[in-house]
Design an enzyme around this catalytic site. Structure first.
Site, mmCIF file in Angstrom:
data_model
loop_
_atom_site.group_PDB
_atom_site.id
_atom_site.type_symbol
_atom_site.label_atom_id
_atom_site.label_comp_id
_atom_site.label_asym_id
_atom_site.label_seq_id
_atom_site.Cartn_x
_atom_site.Cartn_y
_atom_site.Cartn_z
ATOM 1 N N CYS A 2 18.671 -0.843 -5.988
ATOM 2 C CA CYS A 2 18.979 -1.200 -7.374
ATOM 3 C C CYS A 2 19.586 -2.594 -7.383
ATOM 4 C CB CYS A 2 19.980 -0.206 -7.940
ATOM 5 S SG CYS A 2 19.449 1.492 -7.768
ATOM 6 N N ARG A 27 14.372 -5.658 -7.919
ATOM 7 C CA ARG A 27 14.964 -4.610 -7.067
ATOM 8 C C ARG A 27 14.887 -3.243 -7.716
ATOM 9 N NH1 ARG A 27 18.623 -6.512 -3.202
ATOM 10 N NH2 ARG A 27 19.782 -4.569 -3.348
ATOM 11 N N TRP A 93 16.639 1.706 -9.630
ATOM 12 C CA TRP A 93 15.433 2.227 -8.996
ATOM 13 C C TRP A 93 15.764 3.675 -8.675
ATOM 14 C CZ3 TRP A 93 10.659 0.395 -8.639
ATOM 15 C CH2 TRP A 93 9.746 1.086 -7.850
ATOM 16 N N ASN A 119 24.508 1.470 -5.823
ATOM 17 C CA ASN A 119 23.219 1.361 -5.126
ATOM 18 C C ASN A 119 23.416 2.122 -3.827
ATOM 19 O OD1 ASN A 119 20.762 0.621 -4.156
ATOM 20 N ND2 ASN A 119 21.304 -1.502 -3.700
ATOM 21 N N LYS A 508 -5.419 -4.315 5.427
ATOM 22 C CA LYS A 508 -4.394 -5.366 5.317
ATOM 23 C C LYS A 508 -5.001 -6.740 5.522
ATOM 24 C CE LYS A 508 -1.852 -3.700 3.545
ATOM 25 N NZ LYS A 508 -2.097 -2.383 3.110
ATOM 26 N N GLU A 511 -7.615 -7.724 2.607
ATOM 27 C CA GLU A 511 -7.151 -7.889 1.218
ATOM 28 C C GLU A 511 -6.237 -9.097 1.038
ATOM 29 O OE1 GLU A 511 -4.641 -4.968 -0.635
ATOM 30 O OE2 GLU A 511 -3.805 -4.347 1.269
ATOM 31 N N HIS A 527 -22.942 4.263 17.667
ATOM 32 C CA HIS A 527 -23.848 4.686 16.580
ATOM 33 C C HIS A 527 -24.154 3.542 15.639
ATOM 34 C CE1 HIS A 527 -23.490 8.930 17.728
ATOM 35 N NE2 HIS A 527 -22.281 8.569 18.108
ATOM 36 N N LYS A 627 -1.438 -4.890 -8.271
ATOM 37 C CA LYS A 627 -0.567 -4.013 -7.491
ATOM 38 C C LYS A 627 -0.900 -2.544 -7.751
ATOM 39 C CE LYS A 627 2.560 -2.666 -4.715
ATOM 40 N NZ LYS A 627 2.176 -2.663 -3.279
HETATM 41 C C1 AGP Z 1 -3.083 -1.427 -0.385
HETATM 42 O O1 AGP Z 1 -2.485 -2.526 0.280
HETATM 43 C C2 AGP Z 1 -3.554 -1.779 -1.766
HETATM 44 N N1 AGP Z 1 -2.524 -2.376 -2.539
HETATM 45 C C3 AGP Z 1 -4.246 -0.605 -2.474
HETATM 46 O O2 AGP Z 1 -5.238 -0.086 -1.621
HETATM 47 C C4 AGP Z 1 -3.331 0.583 -2.872
HETATM 48 O O3 AGP Z 1 -2.887 1.251 -1.733
HETATM 49 C C5 AGP Z 1 -4.155 1.538 -3.741
HETATM 50 O O4 AGP Z 1 -4.537 0.848 -4.923
HETATM 51 C C6 AGP Z 1 -3.389 2.817 -4.132
HETATM 52 O O5 AGP Z 1 -2.266 2.471 -4.883
HETATM 53 P P1 AGP Z 1 -1.155 3.608 -5.127
HETATM 54 O O6 AGP Z 1 -0.599 3.978 -3.794
HETATM 55 O O7 AGP Z 1 -0.141 2.961 -6.025
HETATM 56 O O8 AGP Z 1 -1.827 4.781 -5.784
#
Ligand code: AGP
Length: 632
Positions: A2, A27, A93, A119, A508, A511, A527, A627
Site C-alpha cells: 500500500c 503501490r 492494495w 502496510n 517473456k 513479448e 517431431h 496489462k
Molecule cells: C504475460 O506476461 C502477459 N502479460 C499475459 O500473457 C497475461 O499473463 C495474460 O494476459 C493473463 O492475464 P491475467 O493473469 O491478468 O488473467
C-alpha cells in the site's frame, strides 16, 4: 503493498497528502483515505463550550484516489482544508477485506481519537480482535489493520502517545509499516516499521513528512532517513526523533540526499517497473506464504468459508482455467495437484474452453488463475464452468476484481500491484499459491503423509531467500544478453514440470523484445523443431539434475550441439556434466524437482529483460499489448 503518507508542518495538509498519495498510486489503488487533525476546534461537551482541542476528521473512499479527492472537496469546506496542517493518508492494495469505504484506511479506535494507516499483514489479528472485543471494542471493518487503532487506544489508558504506540506494536505478529495520529497530540505523528515495506522520513523546513516511498516526498525535500525494521519515528513540524520499537531507546539515523528524479523514484530507482517487480519476487512470495504456511507443522490455512465447506472433501476432478502466463502457471499446477491429490486435473486455455461446450459439472473444482482478475476470456470461462455446476476458486492478485467477486473461494497472491505488462512476480506467486492449494487440499483430504507435508512446507518456506540469491546473477545475465541479443529466433525446451517454464521463458522474451521465441517439450524436438537448429538458432534448455527426465534433456542438448545450435543451459549449481554440453550456463540452486519451476523462471525473466533493454525496447509497455486483456 500500500501507499502511506504523513505530514506535520504549517502548510494545508490535505492537498499535500493527496499529491503524495497520487505519487504512490502504483503501490495500490483499490481505496484511499485521509485522517486530518483539525487544530484548536471549539467544541461542546454536555452543552458547555470547551477550550480548543484538535478534532480528527476521517474521509475515505473505495476506488481510485480521484474518488477521495471529490469526497474531500464536497465534505470539507475550503477554509477548513486550509486550516488543517497535520494528517496521514493511505492508498490500499487489499489483502484482507474487500475494497469498500469501511475497509479503506485510515482505521480508527472506538473513541475516534486515534487513526492509523498500515502496510503489511497482522498475522495474529483474529486473536487480538477477540481479546479487544471482549474488552468492549466494536470493529467497523473486516481488515487486519484496524486492530492497531484499538490496541493503541488500550495503551493510551496507561501510557503517553508515542509509548502507547510502541507498546501496541509490541503485541503484533506479522509485518507493519504504520503511521498513527491522535487528537490528544495533534502535532505529533508516530511512524514505525517491521518488515511491512519501507517507511521514509522527509526532513523539511518547519515541516516533517513520512511516506512509504520517496516519490511522495520529492516535492518537499530530498533529505530523507529510512526506518529500519523495529524502528519508529516521532514526527513533529520541528523534525523527527527515532526510537527502537523493542526497547524504546533512542536511535540515531543518518540523513541521505535523494538524487532520483520523481519518475525514477516511482520505480524505486529501477529503470523499469518490470525490473523492480522481478526484484520484488522474494518479498512477494514471502507475503503470499505469510500467515498461511506453517513450515513446522506443514499446515496450510486459507482465508474464507469456501475452504471449510464439505465440497472440498467431495469434488472428484479439477479444471484449471487461465490465459497467457497464468495458463503456464496452471500447467505447473497440474503436476502438483495430480501428484499429491491423485485426482484428474485438466488445464484449459480459457479462450478455447469457452467455445467448446466442455464436459464439466458438480463434481469439479474449477480454479481460475488470473493476475488481474479481469481477463475477459478467463471470466467467461469461469461463468461457463459455474453454469455447468462446477464450484469456482480463483488464484488472483487483485482483491475486489471480477474473478474474486464471482468465485466461491479466493486464494489471493500478495504480489502487490504488477505494473509492467510482462508478468513476473504475479507468476511466481501464482506458483506459490498453487503450492499452498496443493498442500491445503492434500492435508484436508489426507492424500499426503504428515511428514511429507512438513518436508514440502519447509522447502517452500526457504524459496524466497533462495530466489533472492538467484537475483544476484543479474550482472552475469546482462553479459549473456549482450552475447545473444542479435539473434532473431530462440527455442526454449524443457520436459515435465519444466516444459511450462520453457513456454513462459519464450513468452517473456517474445513479448518484450519482439524476438520470435517458441517453447517446446524436449520430447517434441525429433517431431519437427530440430529442423530449425543451426548456428543462428539459440536453444535454451532447462535441465535441472533433480528432474526425472534429466538424461533425456542431456540427449536433447547433444542433438542441438551436433547441429551447430547455440546452447544456453539452465542447470543446477555445480552440475559439470550438463554444463560441459552448453555454450552458456545459467545455474540455479538445487531444490526438489517440483519446487524448481519457481526458481528456474527467474533467470529467464532477467534474460528476457536484459535482451529487451539491449534492443532499446519499451519494456514496461511493449507494443500492441495491454496489462489486462479485458476485451475480446
Ligand atoms: C504475460 O506476461 C502477459 N502479460 C499475459 O500473457 C497475461 O499473463 C495474460 O494476459 C493473463 O492475464 P491475467 O493473469 O491478468 O488473467
Amino acid at each position: 503493498m500500500c501507499g502511506i503518507v504523513g505530514y506535520a508542518g504549517s502548510k494545508p495538509a490535505a492537498p499535500l497528502l493527496l499529491n503524495g498519495l497520487a505519487k504512490l498510486e502504483y503501490r495500490g489503488y483499490d481505496s484511499a483515505g485521509l485522517a486530518l487533525l483539525e487544530q484548536g476546534v471549539r467544541h461542546q461537551v454536555s452543552g458547555v463550550s470547551k477550550n480548543n482541542r484538535a478534532h480528527l476528521l476521517i474521509i475515505k473512499k473505495a476506488g481510485k484516489i480521484h474518488n477521495l479527492v471529490s469526497a474531500i472537496k464536497s465534505e470539507l469546506k475550503t477554509d477548513t482544508r486550509e486550516r488543517i496542517t497535520a494528517g496521514i493518508g493511505h492508498t490500499r492494495w487489499a489483502t484482507h477485506g474487500q475494497p469498500t469505504d469501511e475497509n479503506a484506511h485510515p482505521h480508527m479506535d472506538c473513541g475516534r481519537r486515534v487513526a492509523v494507516v498500515h502496510n503489511g499483514i497482522v498475522e495474529n489479528y483474529q486473536h487480538l480482535k477477540k481479546q479487544l472485543q471482549a474488552k468492549g471494542h466494536a470493529f467497523r471493518s473486516q481488515t487486519d489493520s484496524e486492530v492497531l487503532a484499538h490496541l493503541i487506544e488500550e495503551q493510551l489508558k496507561k501510557y503517553p502517545w508515542a509509548e502507547a504506540v510502541r507498546r501496541a506494536l509490541g503485541q503484533i505478529q506479522g509485518t507493519y509499516s504504520v503511521v498513527a495520529v491522535y487528537e490528544g497530540e495533534p502535532h505529533t505523528l508516530v511512524g514505525a516499521r517491521s518488515g511491512g515495506g519501507a517507511l521514509v522520513v522527509g526532513w523539511g523546513k518547519g515541516e516533517t513528512l513520512l511516506a512509504s516511498d520517496v516519490p511522495a516526498l520529492l516535492a518537499h525535500t530530498r533529505r530523507v532517513s529510512y526506518l529500519d525494521d523495529n524502528e519508529m519515528a516521532v514526527v513533529t513540524p520541528e523534525g523527527p526523533t527515532f526510537l527502537d520499537v523493542l526497547t524504546g531507546k533512542p536511535v540515531s539515523k543518518k540523513i541521505s540526499d535523494i538524487e532520483w528524479t520523481a519518475e525514477q523514484a516511482e520505480k524505486g530507482g529501477y529503470p523499469h517497473f518490470m525490473l523492480k517487480e522481478i526484484m520484488e519476487q522474494p518479498r512477494a512470495l514471502e507475503d503470499t506464504f505469510t500467515s498461511r504456511l506453517d513450515p513446522r507443522t506443514g499446515e496450510v490455512v486459507l482465508e474464507g468459508k469456501f475452504w471449510d465447506s464439505p465440497f472440498i472433501q467431495k469434488f472428484r476432478k479439477i479444471t484449471l482455467l487461465a490465459m497467457g502466463t497464468s495458463y503456464y502457471a496452471a500447467l505447473v499446477g497440474k503436476f502438483l495437484l495430480e501428484k499429491y491429490l491423485r485426482l484428474p486435473v485438466d488445464v484449459e486455455n480459457a479462450s478455447e474452453f469457452r467455445y467448446r461446450d466442455p464436459i464439466i459439472g458438480k463434481d469439479t473444482l474449477a480454479v481460475v488463475i488470473s493476475q488481474s482478475g479481469e481477463t475477459v476470456d478467463t471470466l467467461v470461462a469461469l461463468r461457463e464452468a459455474k453454469a455447468k455446476g462446477a464450484r469456482i476458486a480463483t488464484i488472483c492478485n487483485v482483491m475486489g476484481s471480477s474473478a474474486t467477486r464471482e468465485a466461491d473461494g479466493v486464494l489471493l497472491t500478495r504480489a502487490g500491484p504488477e505494473i509492467g505488462v510482462a508478468s513476473t512476480k504475479a507468476f511466481t506467486t501464482q506458483l506459490g499459491a498453487l503450492w499452498l492449494l496443493t498442500l491445503f487440499l492434500a492435508g484436508v483430504r489426507k492424500t499426503m503423509p504428515v511428514a511429507e507435508l512438513q518436508k514440502k512446507a519447509k522447502e517452500l518456506s526457504r524459496l524466497p531467500q533462495q530466489m533472492a540469491a538467484l537475483l544476484k546473477q543479474r550482472k552475469a545475465l546482462e553479459k549473456i544478453a549482450r552475447e545473444y541479443s542479435h539473434y532473431f529466433n530462440f527455442l526454449y525446451i524443457g520436459r515435465g514440470i519444466h516444459y511450462p517454464i520453457a513456454l513462459e521463458g519464450a513468452l517473456k522474451l517474445k513479448e518484450i523484445s519482439y524476438i520470435h521465441a517458441e517453447g517446446y517439450p524436449g520430447g517434441e524436438m525429433k517431431h519437427g523443431p530440430i529442423a530449425l537448429i543451426d548456428s543462428k538458432m539459440p536453444v535454451v534448455a532447462i535441465a535441472p539434475k533433480s528432474s526425472g527426465v534429466y538424461e533425456k534433456m542431456l540427449n536433447n542438448m547433444e542433438e542441438v550441439k551436433a547441429r551447430q545450435g547455440k546452447l544456453i543451459a539452465l542447470v543446477e549449481k555445480g552440475d559439470k556434466l550438463a554444463a560441459s554440453k552448453a555454450d552458456t550456463v545459467i545455474e540455479i540452486p538445487t531444490v526438489s524437482e517440483d519446487l524448481s519451476p519457481i526458481l528456474s523462471v527467474v533467470p529467464l525473466q532477467i534474460l528476457a529483460y536484459e535482451i529487451s533493454k539491449k534492443k532499446g525496447r519499451e519494456i514496461d509497455q511493449p507494443r500492441n499489448l495491454a496489462k489486462s486483456v479485458t476485451v475480446e
